[in-house]
Design a protein around this motif. Structure first.
Motif, PDB file in Angstrom:
ATOM      1  N   LEU A  45     -17.411 -29.268 -24.129  1.00 27.56           N
ATOM      2  CA  LEU A  45     -16.977 -28.860 -22.790  1.00 27.56           C
ATOM      3  C   LEU A  45     -18.098 -29.028 -21.768  1.00 27.56           C
ATOM      4  CD1 LEU A  45     -14.803 -25.742 -23.665  1.00 27.56           C
ATOM      5  CD2 LEU A  45     -14.066 -28.081 -23.197  1.00 27.56           C
ATOM      6  N   ARG A  46     -19.327 -28.827 -22.190  1.00 26.37           N
ATOM      7  CA  ARG A  46     -20.455 -29.097 -21.296  1.00 26.37           C
ATOM      8  C   ARG A  46     -20.496 -30.589 -20.931  1.00 26.37           C
ATOM      9  NH1 ARG A  46     -24.922 -25.339 -21.181  1.00 26.37           N
ATOM     10  NH2 ARG A  46     -24.403 -23.439 -22.325  1.00 26.37           N
ATOM     11  N   ALA A  47     -20.262 -31.439 -21.921  1.00 29.70           N
ATOM     12  CA  ALA A  47     -20.266 -32.880 -21.661  1.00 29.70           C
ATOM     13  C   ALA A  47     -19.158 -33.263 -20.694  1.00 29.70           C
ATOM     14  CB  ALA A  47     -20.124 -33.647 -22.977  1.00 29.70           C
ATOM     15  N   VAL A  48     -17.996 -32.615 -20.809  1.00 28.01           N
ATOM     16  CA  VAL A  48     -16.898 -32.886 -19.886  1.00 28.01           C
ATOM     17  C   VAL A  48     -17.226 -32.350 -18.497  1.00 28.01           C
ATOM     18  CG1 VAL A  48     -14.486 -32.320 -19.359  1.00 28.01           C
ATOM     19  CG2 VAL A  48     -15.137 -32.981 -21.688  1.00 28.01           C
ATOM     20  N   ASP A  49     -17.744 -31.131 -18.420  1.00 27.79           N
ATOM     21  CA  ASP A  49     -18.098 -30.542 -17.123  1.00 27.79           C
ATOM     22  C   ASP A  49     -19.085 -31.424 -16.365  1.00 27.79           C
ATOM     23  OD1 ASP A  49     -16.495 -28.303 -17.264  1.00 27.79           O
ATOM     24  OD2 ASP A  49     -18.039 -27.040 -18.183  1.00 27.79           O
ATOM     25  N   MET A  50     -20.063 -31.970 -17.091  1.00 27.68           N
ATOM     26  CA  MET A  50     -21.120 -32.766 -16.468  1.00 27.68           C
ATOM     27  C   MET A  50     -20.809 -34.260 -16.484  1.00 27.68           C
ATOM     28  SD  MET A  50     -24.483 -30.809 -17.989  1.00 27.68           S
ATOM     29  CE  MET A  50     -24.573 -29.021 -18.055  1.00 27.68           C
ATOM     30  N   LYS A  51     -19.665 -34.614 -17.074  1.00 27.02           N
ATOM     31  CA  LYS A  51     -19.273 -36.017 -17.221  1.00 27.02           C
ATOM     32  C   LYS A  51     -20.437 -36.833 -17.788  1.00 27.02           C
ATOM     33  CE  LYS A  51     -16.226 -39.352 -15.039  1.00 27.02           C
ATOM     34  NZ  LYS A  51     -15.612 -39.848 -13.785  1.00 27.02           N
ATOM     35  N   ALA A  52     -20.976 -36.322 -18.878  1.00 23.20           N
ATOM     36  CA  ALA A  52     -22.168 -36.916 -19.489  1.00 23.20           C
ATOM     37  C   ALA A  52     -21.762 -37.992 -20.481  1.00 23.20           C
ATOM     38  CB  ALA A  52     -22.984 -35.835 -20.190  1.00 23.20           C
ATOM     39  N   ALA A  53     -22.036 -39.239 -20.145  1.00 19.68           N
ATOM     40  CA  ALA A  53     -21.749 -40.353 -21.038  1.00 19.68           C
ATOM     41  C   ALA A  53     -22.945 -40.599 -21.954  1.00 19.68           C
ATOM     42  CB  ALA A  53     -21.421 -41.603 -20.234  1.00 19.68           C
ATOM     43  N   GLY A  54     -22.693 -41.292 -23.069  1.00 19.14           N
ATOM     44  CA  GLY A  54     -23.755 -41.622 -24.003  1.00 19.14           C
ATOM     45  C   GLY A  54     -23.538 -40.942 -25.335  1.00 19.14           C
ATOM     46  N   ILE A  55     -24.536 -41.035 -26.198  1.00 20.21           N
ATOM     47  CA  ILE A  55     -24.466 -40.483 -27.558  1.00 20.21           C
ATOM     48  C   ILE A  55     -25.284 -39.197 -27.618  1.00 20.21           C
ATOM     49  CG2 ILE A  55     -25.007 -40.899 -29.985  1.00 20.21           C
ATOM     50  CD1 ILE A  55     -24.762 -43.887 -29.416  1.00 20.21           C
ATOM     51  N   PHE A  56     -24.689 -38.167 -28.227  1.00 22.62           N
ATOM     52  CA  PHE A  56     -25.375 -36.885 -28.371  1.00 22.62           C
ATOM     53  C   PHE A  56     -25.218 -36.373 -29.797  1.00 22.62           C
ATOM     54  CE2 PHE A  56     -24.244 -37.178 -23.917  1.00 22.62           C
ATOM     55  CZ  PHE A  56     -25.391 -36.754 -23.264  1.00 22.62           C
ATOM     56  N   ASN A  57     -26.334 -35.982 -30.401  1.00 19.86           N
ATOM     57  CA  ASN A  57     -26.285 -35.299 -31.683  1.00 19.86           C
ATOM     58  C   ASN A  57     -25.855 -33.853 -31.485  1.00 19.86           C
ATOM     59  OD1 ASN A  57     -27.145 -37.447 -33.287  1.00 19.86           O
ATOM     60  ND2 ASN A  57     -29.312 -36.895 -33.141  1.00 19.86           N
ATOM     61  N   VAL A  58     -25.024 -33.371 -32.415  1.00 15.10           N
ATOM     62  CA  VAL A  58     -24.531 -31.996 -32.330  1.00 15.10           C
ATOM     63  C   VAL A  58     -24.796 -31.312 -33.671  1.00 15.10           C
ATOM     64  CG1 VAL A  58     -22.606 -30.523 -31.669  1.00 15.10           C
ATOM     65  CG2 VAL A  58     -22.686 -32.889 -30.856  1.00 15.10           C
ATOM     66  N   GLY A  59     -25.957 -30.740 -33.796  1.00 10.37           N
ATOM     67  CA  GLY A  59     -26.346 -30.027 -35.000  1.00 10.37           C
ATOM     68  C   GLY A  59     -27.198 -28.844 -34.616  1.00 10.37           C
ATOM     69  N   THR A  60     -28.130 -28.476 -35.499  1.00  9.09           N
ATOM     70  CA  THR A  60     -29.050 -27.381 -35.190  1.00  9.09           C
ATOM     71  C   THR A  60     -30.498 -27.851 -35.161  1.00  9.09           C
ATOM     72  OG1 THR A  60     -29.339 -26.757 -37.517  1.00  9.09           O
ATOM     73  CG2 THR A  60     -27.518 -25.717 -36.296  1.00  9.09           C
ATOM     74  N   GLY A  61     -30.737 -29.079 -35.634  1.00  3.37           N
ATOM     75  CA  GLY A  61     -32.109 -29.562 -35.721  1.00  3.37           C
ATOM     76  C   GLY A  61     -32.813 -29.111 -36.984  1.00  3.37           C
ATOM     77  N   GLU A  62     -32.075 -28.499 -37.904  1.00  2.98           N
ATOM     78  CA  GLU A  62     -32.681 -27.955 -39.118  1.00  2.98           C
ATOM     79  C   GLU A  62     -31.781 -28.256 -40.313  1.00  2.98           C
ATOM     80  OE1 GLU A  62     -34.478 -23.657 -40.653  1.00  2.98           O
ATOM     81  OE2 GLU A  62     -32.903 -23.681 -39.108  1.00  2.98           O
ATOM     82  N   ALA A  63     -32.319 -28.904 -41.323  1.00  4.31           N
ATOM     83  CA  ALA A  63     -31.579 -29.142 -42.562  1.00  4.31           C
ATOM     84  C   ALA A  63     -31.851 -27.994 -43.516  1.00  4.31           C
ATOM     85  CB  ALA A  63     -31.995 -30.466 -43.184  1.00  4.31           C
ATOM     86  N   ARG A  64     -30.779 -27.343 -43.975  1.00  2.00           N
ATOM     87  CA  ARG A  64     -30.920 -26.198 -44.860  1.00  2.00           C
ATOM     88  C   ARG A  64     -30.570 -26.602 -46.290  1.00  2.00           C
ATOM     89  NH1 ARG A  64     -30.976 -21.376 -41.799  1.00  2.00           N
ATOM     90  NH2 ARG A  64     -31.421 -20.388 -43.803  1.00  2.00           N
ATOM     91  N   SER A  65     -31.348 -26.123 -47.237  1.00  2.00           N
ATOM     92  CA  SER A  65     -31.080 -26.443 -48.639  1.00  2.00           C
ATOM     93  C   SER A  65     -29.882 -25.642 -49.134  1.00  2.00           C
ATOM     94  CB  SER A  65     -32.303 -26.132 -49.502  1.00  2.00           C
ATOM     95  OG  SER A  65     -32.467 -24.734 -49.651  1.00  2.00           O
ATOM     96  N   SER A  66     -29.263 -26.146 -50.180  1.00  2.00           N
ATOM     97  CA  SER A  66     -28.116 -25.432 -50.747  1.00  2.00           C
ATOM     98  C   SER A  66     -28.510 -24.043 -51.228  1.00  2.00           C
ATOM     99  CB  SER A  66     -27.502 -26.246 -51.891  1.00  2.00           C
ATOM    100  OG  SER A  66     -28.476 -26.594 -52.860  1.00  2.00           O
ATOM    101  N   LEU A  67     -29.741 -23.900 -51.704  1.00  2.21           N
ATOM    102  CA  LEU A  67     -30.202 -22.578 -52.126  1.00  2.21           C
ATOM    103  C   LEU A  67     -30.349 -21.651 -50.922  1.00  2.21           C
ATOM    104  CD1 LEU A  67     -31.072 -20.783 -54.448  1.00  2.21           C
ATOM    105  CD2 LEU A  67     -33.409 -21.679 -54.198  1.00  2.21           C
TER     106      LEU A  67
END
Length: 307
Positions: A220-242
């Motif tokens: 919705l932020r991308a729509v509000d700002m009409k932001a074109a391009g590629i965006f990663n949508v994660g947390t920036g942190e890979a968590r182990s299964s443990l």
């Protein structure tokens, strides 16, 4: 004169689509929900919501002066390693998406938001930015390749037709309404029931897990700002299964002795997604896994999964 943005959502009965639909309506947007089975859309009487029947292969219904279309509908194979699923994935996720984007341009819709996967990056990456190498050979190659092909198709179409295209590369999404298959649902079900969880491969499998409501917020932020391009949508942190198992145990109040680790710890899985671009340009601030699980638990739906 219409002031509220009008958003078209495909796959509106899906896990992420449903969360996006509710978030958009909560923000006062008008929503045209496209779904193969409209009867599955809950709270159908919400102000601002209109519902149309649509599935891959259908023409885009007339949606008025919509500002953007969020394309979440996708073909996801039950067996990711079955080469027989490749044609079906490419037909829906690439070719039909291209057709939909063309029809959106024909109707004068200004923005096409394509929901892709953050697991298309090469497994050599440790923190994958949007310009990192894409080479999805680790697993689910047929599906992931079809999503990457879809990205390329709709971006090329947008360039030629003057349609702003936003590509959202999602990490592994979790939250209310998610499907019951996979590591995280299995851990939740078993630990919440006081059953033992066996963590394979020494607990070293890693994945970036993002809460569904954070995905909806960024879209919705991308729509509000009409932001074109590629965006990663994660947390920036890979968590182990443990790590994931321990986080779930804390949320459901399970004894950590229920978590049994088997095998040799050999790091594998998927890279964490670099979210600096979304953070800097769109103000994206995702929840860490512990906070996302707590938010899910507060909904009272932590152990409810779709089939």
């Amino acid at each position: 004169m219409r002031q509220a943005k009008r958003l078209v959502i495909t796959g509106a009965t899906g896990f992420i689509g449903g969360r996006l639909l509710d978030a958009a309506l909560d923000r006062g947007m008008e929503v045209v929900a496209l779904a193969r089975d409209p009867g599955k859309i809950q709270r159908r009487d919400r102000p601002g919501l209109s519902i149309r029947t649509w599935e891959f292969g259908d023409s885009l219904p007339a949606v008025g002066d919509a500002d953007a279309i969020c394309h979440l509908a996708a073909t996801i194979p039950r067996n990711f390693e079955d080469p027989g699923e490749a044609a079906r994935c490419f037909e829906a996720n690439a070719l039909s998406s291209l057709s939909l984007a063309s029809q959106a341009a024909d109707q004068g819709i200004g923005q096409f938001v394509y929901f892709s996967s953050g697991q298309i990056y090469s497994t050599k990456a440790t923190l994958a930015s949007e310009d990192a190498s894409t080479y999805p050979m680790g697993r689910a190659t047929y599906y992931l390749a079809s999503k990457l092909a879809g990205e390329l198709c709709v971006q090329a179409l947008g360039k030629s037709r003057g349609l702003d295209v936003t590509v959202l590369r999602l990490a592994s999404v979790y939250g209310p309404g998610m499907h019951g298959r996979g590591m995280l649902p299995n851990f939740i079900r078993r630990l919440a029931s006081g059953e033992t969880v066996t963590v394979q491969n020494g607990g070293a499998y890693c994945v970036d897990l993002v809460y569904a409501d954070d995905v909806a917020d960024l879209a919705l932020r991308a729509v509000d700002m009409k932001a074109a391009g590629i965006f990663n949508v994660g947390t920036g942190e890979a968590r182990s299964s443990l790590d994931v198992a321990h986080a779930i145990a804390r949320i459901v109040g399970a004894d950590r002795s229920l978590i049994v680790v088997e095998g040799t710890a050999e790091p594998h899985g998927f890279a964490a997604l670099d979210i600096a671009k979304a953070s800097d340009m769109l103000g994206y601030r995702p929840a860490r896994l512990e906070d996302g699980l707590a938010a899910w638990e507060r909904t009272g739906q932590l152990t409810n999964f779709s089939t």
